[in-house]
Scaffold this motif. Structure first.
Motif, PDB file in Angstrom:
ATOM      1  N   GLN A 129      47.083 -19.764 103.228  1.00  0.00           N
ATOM      2  CA  GLN A 129      45.731 -20.009 103.744  1.00  0.00           C
ATOM      3  C   GLN A 129      44.931 -20.872 102.778  1.00  0.00           C
ATOM      4  N   GLU A 130      45.091 -20.564 101.504  1.00  0.00           N
ATOM      5  CA  GLU A 130      44.380 -21.326 100.474  1.00  0.00           C
ATOM      6  C   GLU A 130      44.821 -22.794 100.512  1.00  0.00           C
ATOM      7  N   CYS A 131      46.140 -23.004 100.618  1.00  0.00           N
ATOM      8  CA  CYS A 131      46.657 -24.380 100.682  1.00  0.00           C
ATOM      9  C   CYS A 131      46.088 -25.103 101.894  1.00  0.00           C
ATOM     10  N   GLU A 132      46.047 -24.387 102.996  1.00  0.00           N
ATOM     11  CA  GLU A 132      45.553 -25.011 104.226  1.00  0.00           C
ATOM     12  C   GLU A 132      44.114 -25.472 104.049  1.00  0.00           C
ATOM     13  N   ARG A 133      43.310 -24.591 103.408  1.00  0.00           N
ATOM     14  CA  ARG A 133      41.914 -24.935 103.192  1.00  0.00           C
ATOM     15  C   ARG A 133      41.797 -26.177 102.308  1.00  0.00           C
ATOM     16  N   LEU A 134      42.627 -26.222 101.269  1.00  0.00           N
ATOM     17  CA  LEU A 134      42.586 -27.361 100.359  1.00  0.00           C
ATOM     18  C   LEU A 134      42.970 -28.644 101.086  1.00  0.00           C
ATOM     19  N   LEU A 135      43.945 -28.522 101.998  1.00  0.00           N
ATOM     20  CA  LEU A 135      44.397 -29.715 102.710  1.00  0.00           C
ATOM     21  C   LEU A 135      43.367 -30.172 103.736  1.00  0.00           C
ATOM     22  N   LYS A 136      42.652 -29.219 104.296  1.00  0.00           N
ATOM     23  CA  LYS A 136      41.665 -29.576 105.305  1.00  0.00           C
ATOM     24  C   LYS A 136      40.440 -30.224 104.690  1.00  0.00           C
ATOM     25  N   TYR A 137      40.096 -29.801 103.482  1.00  0.00           N
ATOM     26  CA  TYR A 137      38.923 -30.377 102.814  1.00  0.00           C
ATOM     27  C   TYR A 137      39.373 -30.966 101.498  1.00  0.00           C
ATOM     28  N   PRO A 138      39.947 -32.143 101.507  1.00  0.00           N
ATOM     29  CA  PRO A 138      40.474 -32.693 100.265  1.00  0.00           C
ATOM     30  C   PRO A 138      39.350 -33.158  99.340  1.00  0.00           C
ATOM     31  N   GLY A 139      39.712 -33.544  98.149  1.00  0.00           N
ATOM     32  CA  GLY A 139      38.724 -34.053  97.216  1.00  0.00           C
ATOM     33  C   GLY A 139      38.504 -33.100  96.063  1.00  0.00           C
ATOM     34  N   PHE A 140      38.687 -31.819  96.334  1.00  0.00           N
ATOM     35  CA  PHE A 140      38.481 -30.855  95.264  1.00  0.00           C
ATOM     36  C   PHE A 140      39.785 -30.139  94.948  1.00  0.00           C
TER      37      PHE A 140
END
Lengths: 453, 483
Positions: A129-140
């Motif tokens: 889930q964490e990876c998915e969030r990171l991929l959905k909102y890149p930049g950070f």
């Protein structure tokens, strides 16, 4: 509280550290004598050697008087049996079990009802889930949301050519031209809550609080490119990769998964028809090139060995992959990890620990406990969200007049639907939610703990 | 090595010691014993000054602490604590030689009870109290006391375990409850309660209050300093019997008492070590009663004295109710064996410990069987549970170290030229923390006959015996001090 932890693997060990620091009475059960011995050397806990699902062992560990049992052995079935046995012996006990086999994933809710589990956790799924969030909102590098998504704490690295380099935090507003607050900085593996005269250096990892809107402005002003990944390479086809692929496929992202076990490849290919499963060694550069590492949007290294993951990520950095996520299990070597640019680092055990710690704190005080807890800077700093209830002290008093504990920072206040960063003149009132940042040594069980007593 | 953290621990130990000198100071002040209260005041100022300086330099200590630091820290604390604890004796002038004062206080802290004083009745009350109190403090351990009172946020790490292990007697030391601080508190609570009950029984027998306090503390720590020249001999038979019972009680593993408070009575009496201990006591009393019959007026007096001597020797206390040096040699041989065996693990007593003896005998039996049927897998069991080979190895290593130290000490003090029995029993008495030996160091004699070198050897023996050899041995190892 009296807490039993069954199984002392990675999650068990992290939990031991955290919960022992918070002053709970811990008893650990493990069947491996060497593990038991090393844990006694390092932590002030009691240990029992044996099978955690056996009645004798549980009784010996004091299940009759315990408040909570956390079963985190490597086998889901043992965890379940352990929780059921404990519950049978002591109906008042709360039980938390690790259930991570994807085959049980669908039935977790049913099992919680059936077996009277208070909670089930799945570190791999949380990591996915964490990876998915990171991929959905890149930049950070990392992103945690609070106040129903209105406030976020994000992680950024100060790169050699960054505008943030050598800037004092007091002057930060002028440089980035938007309202942000740096609530923590991790330098050489040491995380601190900085003051206004703190000067950022190259290689620092900074944790920024801001509203979602301001973060977009921040990225634009810093010139960080953000576009959602469409084409992803995953090295390693373990549980995390599986859970993640399953989620990402729904949004139509192209995934290439490299796995070095023939059997597992076939299994994955059956389960995930639209993923390109490649049989081979993920650390092989030629193989990576042949699957198109130069043209992919994101590289995820999810293999079983930290060293391998780090090396592949470094290679990905060389190939200028825009977004890299590295899975790391051993967070002890922070200094080394900090000195490498591994992109976002995720650690499954830390994520699970956070939610269990939150559960424990909520058990302890029925009112006023944190709404959410996020570990940042490898768990060295905690960000907690509190709701201001009728018991909160110092309502409607400006912050600059309050005596707040050292190493505690009140970072933002959400009033109705409006969120603002906390300054000296800010006030909070009943019904607001606030985000507080603190280091590991200071334990905040409820909101009022932030004040100097 | 984390010297700073060790320094901080030692400075805390000294501060605790200063606090514990206060009652003795109050007694001296109350009775207006000028030399002794001046001695205490000066000693407390010196100790406090040293502790403060040490504390000042070790303020910012890191918390990293490993087994090595734990062991070194415990033995160094004991050495330094003894040096400062000897100051009141020396400064007050009651024991003019510093080495003698050190011997006396080490004998106190290690609960040995061997004295270099030819007669004790001329000492001031404050000093007598400090002597007896050192037994009480040393019995359960000063550092364990420290663990009971250190603030919660400093007990997070596991280093506290190393300290408990190094200071508590027994082959496998465990906690009673998850938190070390709480474990230490429980131990001290049990200890204080038992001491108080002992005191009440002594008072009931008409003992003067000061005598009762000192005797109760000497019994609780299984120490053995009396406040009379003839130890307990001049008190009534009732008081001697009370002492016998309580000496035996303090020789029992304190875990048993904790289990009793949890009402697990069955598991206490199933404990093999406790059974062995009680069996040895009963057997020795029986054999010696037969052996010494006719020496005393009545059977009851014989049994009383025999039981008292058995208790005082096996628990390594060292009180005396009669001069057992005059007994027939078979009885003396039994007493000699009791000296070596000692009390239960986890008690305040010294010696080799019944628990270890049990393991040694069992592993010996196993090895003999192994010769007969080499392929058969045989596990040593204790209380029905298999004992790991590591514990057996450690116990065997302990036995070797034990024997080696006795031999070396025996050779060294033989330089003084006393009789074989004197030398050998002096080493046994000091190393096992008993007190009196045979011949020239028998119950009516004292240790002032030895040369300074022998005294130093015996001081080291006492410390090694109390801390179970290894913490003291590693102080002499080069590897410990290597960077």
């Amino acid at each position: 509280m009296k807490i039993l932890i069954a199984g002392d693997g990675k999650v068990g060990m992290s939990l031991t550290r955290k919960l022992s620091n918070e002053g709970h009475d811990l008893t650990l059960i493990d069947k491996d004598g060497d593990v038991i011995e090393s844990i006694v050397e390092h932590y002030d806990v009691m240990v029992v050697q044996g099978n955690c699902a056996s009645v004798d062992v549980l009784k010996h560990a004091g299940v009759m008087k315990a408040d909570l049992l956390i079963a985190a052995t490597s086998a889901d079935e043992i965890n379940l049996l352990c929780c059921m046995t404990a519950h049978g012996l002591n109906p008042n006990i709360h039980t938390i079990a690790r259930i991570r086999n994807p085959e049980y994933d669908q039935q977790v809710y049913a099992m919680r009802e059936l077996f009277a589990l208070s909670m089930a956790f799945n570190p791999e799924k949380q990591a996915a889930q964490e990876c998915e969030r990171l991929l959905k909102y890149p930049g950070f590098l990392k992103r945690d949301t609070f106040a129903k998504g209105r406030v976020e704490i994000v992680e950024l690295r100060v790169l050699p050519d960054s505008k943030l380099k050598d800037v004092a935090l007091n002057d930060l507003g002028d440089v980035v031209k938007c309202q942000i607050l740096v609530c923590a900085v991790s330098r050489d593996g040491e995380a601190v809550i900085p003051g206004g005269d703190f000067i950022l250096k190259e290689g620092d990892r900074i944790y920024v609080t801001a509203t979602s809107h301001n973060l977009t402005v921040l990225l634009a002003n810093l010139g960080i490119i953000t576009h959602r990944a469409k084409n992803i390479i995953m090295c390693g086809g373990g549980h995390i990769s599986y859970y993640l692929a399953e989620r990402l496929l729904k949004s139509g992202i192209k995934i290439t998964m490299i796995e070095n076990s023939k059997e597992r490849c076939e299994e994955l290919a059956t389960l995930l028809p639209s993923v390109d499963v490649v049989y081979g060694d993920g650390s092989n550069q030629e193989l990576l090139e042949s699957v198109g590492i130069d043209s992919c949007d994101a590289l995820l290294t999810m293999m079983g060995f930290d060293e391998m993951n780090m090396i592949i990520s470094l290679y990905g950095q060389r190939c200028k992959v825009p977004q890299i996520i590295t899975k790391v299990d051993h967070t002890e070597n922070r200094t080394i990890q900090d000195s490498l640019s591994l992109g976002s680092v995720i650690c499954a055990k830390e994520l699970s620990c956070d939610i269990i710690v939150r559960y424990v704190r909520a058990m302890q005080n029925k009112t006023g406990s944190a709404l959410s807890i996020h570990g940042i800077a490898d768990g060295q700093i905690e960000a907690l969200e509190f709701k201001i209830d009728s018991k909160a002290l110092h309502c409607k008093e400006p912050l600059k007049k309050l005596k707040i504990k050292k190493n505690v920072l009140l970072s933002c206040i959400t009033h109705h639907s409006k969120t603002e960063l906390a300054y000296g003149d800010s006030v909070f009132e009943q019904g607001d939610t606030v985000v507080v940042v603190t280091n590991q040594g200071t334990v905040l069980r409820q909101f009022n703990d932030i004040f100097e007593s | 090595m984390n010297y700073k953290m060790m320094g901080r621990f030692i400075s805390r130990t000294l501060m605790v010691e200063v606090v514990f000198m206060t009652p003795a100071l109050c007694i001296s002040l109350f009775l207006n014993e000028k030399n002794s209260y001046m001695g205490f005041i000066l000693s407390m100022i010196i100790t406090l000054a040293f502790a403060s300086i040490l504390y000042f330099f070790t303020q910012y200590a890191e918390h990293k602490f490993y087994a090595r630091e734990g062991l070194v820290c415990v033995s160094l604390s004991w050495v330094i604590m003894s040096i400062f604890g000897a100051l009141p004796f020396y400064i007050s002038g009651e024991i003019p030689s510093f080495l003698d004062a050190l011997f006396e206080i080490v004998s106190g802290f290690t609960t040995t009870g061997s004295s270099i004083l030819p007669e004790v009745e001329s000492l001031s009350r404050g000093i007598l109290y400090w002597r007896s109190f050192s037994h009480w403090l040393g019995g359960m351990g000063v550092l364990v006391f420290l663990l009971a009172i250190v603030p919660k946020n400093e007990q997070n790490s596991g280093f506290t375990m190393h300290i408990l292990r190094a200071e508590s007697p027994g082959p496998n030391v465990g906690k009673l409850v998850p938190r070390m601080g709480r474990t230490a508190q429980i131990l001290y609570l049990l200890y204080i309660m038992l001491t108080a009950i002992n005191f009440a029984f002594l008072m009931f027998g008409g003992m003067p209050i000061f005598d009762a306090v000192c005797t109760a503390m000497g019994t609780a720590g299984t120490g053995g300093f009396g406040i009379k020249n003839d130890s307990i001999a001049s008190y009534s038979p009732y008081i001697q019997n009370v002492c016998t019972v309580f000496m035996l009680l303090f020789g029992v593993n304190f875990n048993c008492y904790y289990l009793l408070t949890l009402k697990q009575i069955k598991s206490v009496f199933k404990d093999e070590e406790l059974r062995l201990y009680l069996g040895i006591v009963a057997g020795s009393i029986l054999l010696m009663t037969i052996n010494v019959r006719g020496m005393y007026d009545s059977l009851s007096e014989t049994v009383r004295h025999v039981a008292f001597q058995t208790a005082t020797i096996i628990t390594t206390t060292g009180f005396a109710s009669t001069d057992f040096d005059l007994w027939p040699s078979f009885s003396k041989a039994i007493l000699g064996c009791l000296m070596v065996i000692g009390a239960c693990a986890g008690s305040t007593g010294g010696g080799f410990k019944c628990g270890r003896a049990l393991l040694i005998i069992k592993s010996l039996k196993r090895n003999i069987r192994k010769i007969l049927s080499p392929k058969k897998v045989q596990v040593v069991r204790s209380n029905g549970v298999g004992v790991s080979e590591k514990v057996i190895d450690n116990t065997n290593a302990y036995l070797s170290a034990y024997v080696v130290i006795i031999i070396i000490s025996f050779l060294m003090i033989s330089l003084d030229g006393h009789s074989l029995t004197t030398n050998f029993s002096a080493v046994l008495a000091c190393f096992n923390n008993i007190g009196p030996g045979f011949d020239l160091v028998g119950p009516t004699c004292n240790f002032s006959i030895f040369s300074p070198l022998s005294k130093i050897v015996l001081i080291v023996d006492m410390l090694a015996g109390r801390l179970e050899i290894f913490p003291v041995l590693i102080l002499f190892s080069k590897a410990t001090w290597r960077k």
